[in-house]
Design a protein around this motif. Sequence first.
Motif, PDB file in Angstrom:
ATOM      1  N   LEU A  44     -11.429   1.598   4.948  1.00 39.85           N
ATOM      2  CA  LEU A  44     -11.511   1.620   6.408  1.00 39.85           C
ATOM      3  C   LEU A  44     -10.398   2.499   6.982  1.00 39.85           C
ATOM      4  CD1 LEU A  44     -12.947   0.585   8.934  1.00 39.85           C
ATOM      5  CD2 LEU A  44     -11.351  -1.341   8.966  1.00 39.85           C
ATOM      6  N   ILE A  45     -10.775   3.346   7.933  1.00 42.26           N
ATOM      7  CA  ILE A  45      -9.827   4.245   8.576  1.00 42.26           C
ATOM      8  C   ILE A  45     -10.248   4.418  10.024  1.00 42.26           C
ATOM      9  CG2 ILE A  45     -11.120   6.314   7.888  1.00 42.26           C
ATOM     10  CD1 ILE A  45      -8.405   7.756   7.533  1.00 42.26           C
ATOM     11  N   MET A  46      -9.273   4.738  10.881  1.00 39.38           N
ATOM     12  CA  MET A  46      -9.540   4.992  12.298  1.00 39.38           C
ATOM     13  C   MET A  46      -9.332   6.486  12.554  1.00 39.38           C
ATOM     14  SD  MET A  46      -7.434   1.734  13.920  1.00 39.38           S
ATOM     15  CE  MET A  46      -5.890   2.184  13.090  1.00 39.38           C
ATOM     16  N   TYR A  47     -10.408   7.189  12.856  1.00 38.40           N
ATOM     17  CA  TYR A  47     -10.316   8.627  13.102  1.00 38.40           C
ATOM     18  C   TYR A  47     -10.250   8.909  14.602  1.00 38.40           C
ATOM     19  CZ  TYR A  47     -11.574   9.910   8.264  1.00 38.40           C
ATOM     20  OH  TYR A  47     -11.596  10.096   6.901  1.00 38.40           O
ATOM     21  N   GLU A  57      -4.064  12.053  16.693  1.00 38.57           N
ATOM     22  CA  GLU A  57      -2.931  11.344  17.297  1.00 38.57           C
ATOM     23  C   GLU A  57      -3.292   9.880  17.522  1.00 38.57           C
ATOM     24  OE1 GLU A  57       0.015  12.645  17.809  1.00 38.57           O
ATOM     25  OE2 GLU A  57      -0.593  14.692  17.219  1.00 38.57           O
ATOM     26  N   LYS A  58      -2.281   9.021  17.479  1.00 38.15           N
ATOM     27  CA  LYS A  58      -2.490   7.616  17.816  1.00 38.15           C
ATOM     28  C   LYS A  58      -2.871   7.505  19.290  1.00 38.15           C
ATOM     29  CE  LYS A  58       0.971   5.757  14.556  1.00 38.15           C
ATOM     30  NZ  LYS A  58       2.237   5.009  14.446  1.00 38.15           N
ATOM     31  N   ASP A 100      -4.525  12.231   5.833  1.00 39.55           N
ATOM     32  CA  ASP A 100      -5.452  13.362   5.857  1.00 39.55           C
ATOM     33  C   ASP A 100      -6.537  13.106   4.818  1.00 39.55           C
ATOM     34  OD1 ASP A 100      -6.710  15.749   6.235  1.00 39.55           O
ATOM     35  OD2 ASP A 100      -5.180  16.974   5.237  1.00 39.55           O
ATOM     36  N   ARG A 101      -7.527  12.319   5.208  1.00 40.66           N
ATOM     37  CA  ARG A 101      -8.567  11.896   4.264  1.00 40.66           C
ATOM     38  C   ARG A 101      -9.924  12.492   4.654  1.00 40.66           C
ATOM     39  NH1 ARG A 101     -10.028   5.655   3.899  1.00 40.66           N
ATOM     40  NH2 ARG A 101      -7.763   5.519   3.562  1.00 40.66           N
ATOM     41  N   GLN A 158      -7.826  12.288  11.316  1.00 43.94           N
ATOM     42  CA  GLN A 158      -8.400  13.208  12.289  1.00 43.94           C
ATOM     43  C   GLN A 158      -9.805  13.604  11.866  1.00 43.94           C
ATOM     44  OE1 GLN A 158      -6.160  16.796  12.985  1.00 43.94           O
ATOM     45  NE2 GLN A 158      -7.352  17.351  14.793  1.00 43.94           N
ATOM     46  N   LEU A 159     -10.778  13.332  12.737  1.00 46.40           N
ATOM     47  CA  LEU A 159     -12.171  13.668  12.461  1.00 46.40           C
ATOM     48  C   LEU A 159     -12.982  13.545  13.737  1.00 46.40           C
ATOM     49  CD1 LEU A 159     -14.181  14.294  10.034  1.00 46.40           C
ATOM     50  CD2 LEU A 159     -14.786  11.870  10.175  1.00 46.40           C
TER      51      LEU A 159
END
Length: 643
Positions: A526-529, A534-535, A639-640, A558-559
């Motif tokens: 799980l990731i938040m893009y 930036e947050k 950076d995924r 970032q996505l």
Amino acid sequence: MVDKKFFRRFTGTIASVAAAASLTFVPVASAAPDSYPDVKIGDSHYEGIMALSKEGVVKGYENGKFGQWDDITRQQVAVILYEAFDLEAPKDLDDVLSVYDDIDSKHIYAKQIAGVTEAGIFKGSSGSFHPGKMITREQVASVILLAKDLEEYNSAEEKAIELDNVDASHKERVQILANLGITNQYENYRAQQPISRGAFSTMLYKLEQKVDELGNKYQLYDNKIIKDINVDSMYDNIAYLSEVPREAGTDGEVRAVEYIESEFKKLGYETEIQPFPIYDYKSEAKVQIGDTEIESPHAFNGSESGKVTAPLKYVGKASPKEVADVEGKIALIKRGDLTFVEKVQNVLDKGAVGVIMFNNNDNGNYFGEVRNGQNIPAAAITKEAGQKLVEQLDSSEVSATLDVNTEKIEKTSYNVIASMKPDPEQDTGQLVTIGGHHDSVPGGPGANDDASGVSAVLELARIYADSPIDTEVRFMTFGSEERGLVGSSYYVDSLPQSEIDRMVAHFQMDMIGGRDAGDDNPAGGLIMYTIDGEKNLVTDLGAASVSRTLTEMIPYGQLGRSDHQPFHDVGIPSALFIHSPVEPWYHQPTDTIDKISKEKLQQVAEIVGSSAYQIVRPETPALANDQVAEGFVDYQFEDRPVD
């Protein structure tokens, strides 16, 4: 379900209700006094009594005294909480009260006792309510925490309190009171003893202070949201939606749209189906390199008709940093990371006269979309063909001819929007949106992409329907995401500036149930893009929620490539919640229900549900007047790649 409100807004008061049931005193209807003759500065309950008196929550008796040491009965507390939280009397009092052998619908406080019973705040003992019995300190711990949805609380430090004399049914809640600092009776809580009006006032005052403190820092643990999630219902919604493909502009999409709207309507939401035009194209494309034609290229949906011969220039994945020296040239682009529309725009802005894009996987060349106004011929080729061109360009200049003939066919796709507005007296004037996309790729069941996100939207809508709010919430599912974010872009473009100005956060869920997504990354990947890497408010709240619900922190990255993009573009804090990298059956006919993980569905629904609720719950102020928990939870950028 309890309609909880700030107790400073109570319509009933502690002293007035308690005294109404008393044989000794009657309440005073006048304004609260500055002092009581029996409440002195330095008394242990002075601060709580006077603070609540000032707020109009408690009042003294007719003789001017407060009676801080008078004990409160169970029926008096039931009446207090019934009025304090604006509960409604159940339609069938006798049915609700049938669990008690000492209360029926003829009792003077039948509706109040039935109300707190139906709300789950009181349940009696051994089949009796014991209305005239004094309520004990351990019982008060349970009822006030149940009333405030704080029956679970994750504390960084467990306070040592003696619980040997506390009944097993109340131990956990007495411990929570200690952890919250509501009681300091650590060595002897006196669990079985009655509680006085003064002590009851102090507990309410301290609890509300703590709720204020925790809510303002976004640390409040929303057990109500967490405990009500029904992952089996989410799974069933995915099963229904993935029975047939939901390609935009088809009967499959209409079937999904009608189902989603019907589910929102069952919950009492104001709904809107927003139609918008999309375009299919009958097209032919030819790509010729020298004297050699590339086999069966695919014209992008929406591609401009035209024939152009020009030098070929490889620009990687066409990020702004990669695009250079393409003026008057045909851009060779690798698929991935950015949306088709973004890639095309980046090279168009630099003067490219054509686009040839090759796949980043071995699944053919049936992909690609341009939007209205991107007047450039564009075609897709296979990964193998593209890599050969890259190799040629490494050693020599290459000239290409791109020839696209397109016939435009208009169809209709849809967004589904469900709105819930707060009581006008509590409305902050702000707006939070939670979304997923209901369309799938052509021929794909789309169980994970994105019936999974839709299932979470529907489930959170169900839970929020019974939850108190002071901020408008819109749940929405977008059409034509797979065509280049067409539906979400249309929705945002349709909003007046006054609506955009009210929006404080957008939470997007896309592919949140993939059993095989995420590789070996923590938390199932799980990731938040965010769009800019930036947050923002959404990731801050997400990280704070993760710190309470998971054992390991998740990163942000970032996505674009999903429906958070249009919201970001107009200045709304937005983030995409997804398990990354995606699974092998991404955009395949094998994206089916059997590959859905209930654990991952539960995980994301908990995080997004509790994060968004921190904004809309009445205990937290309007964001313009409050600082979000910047730096409160440490979470890192990663950076995924997503595929």
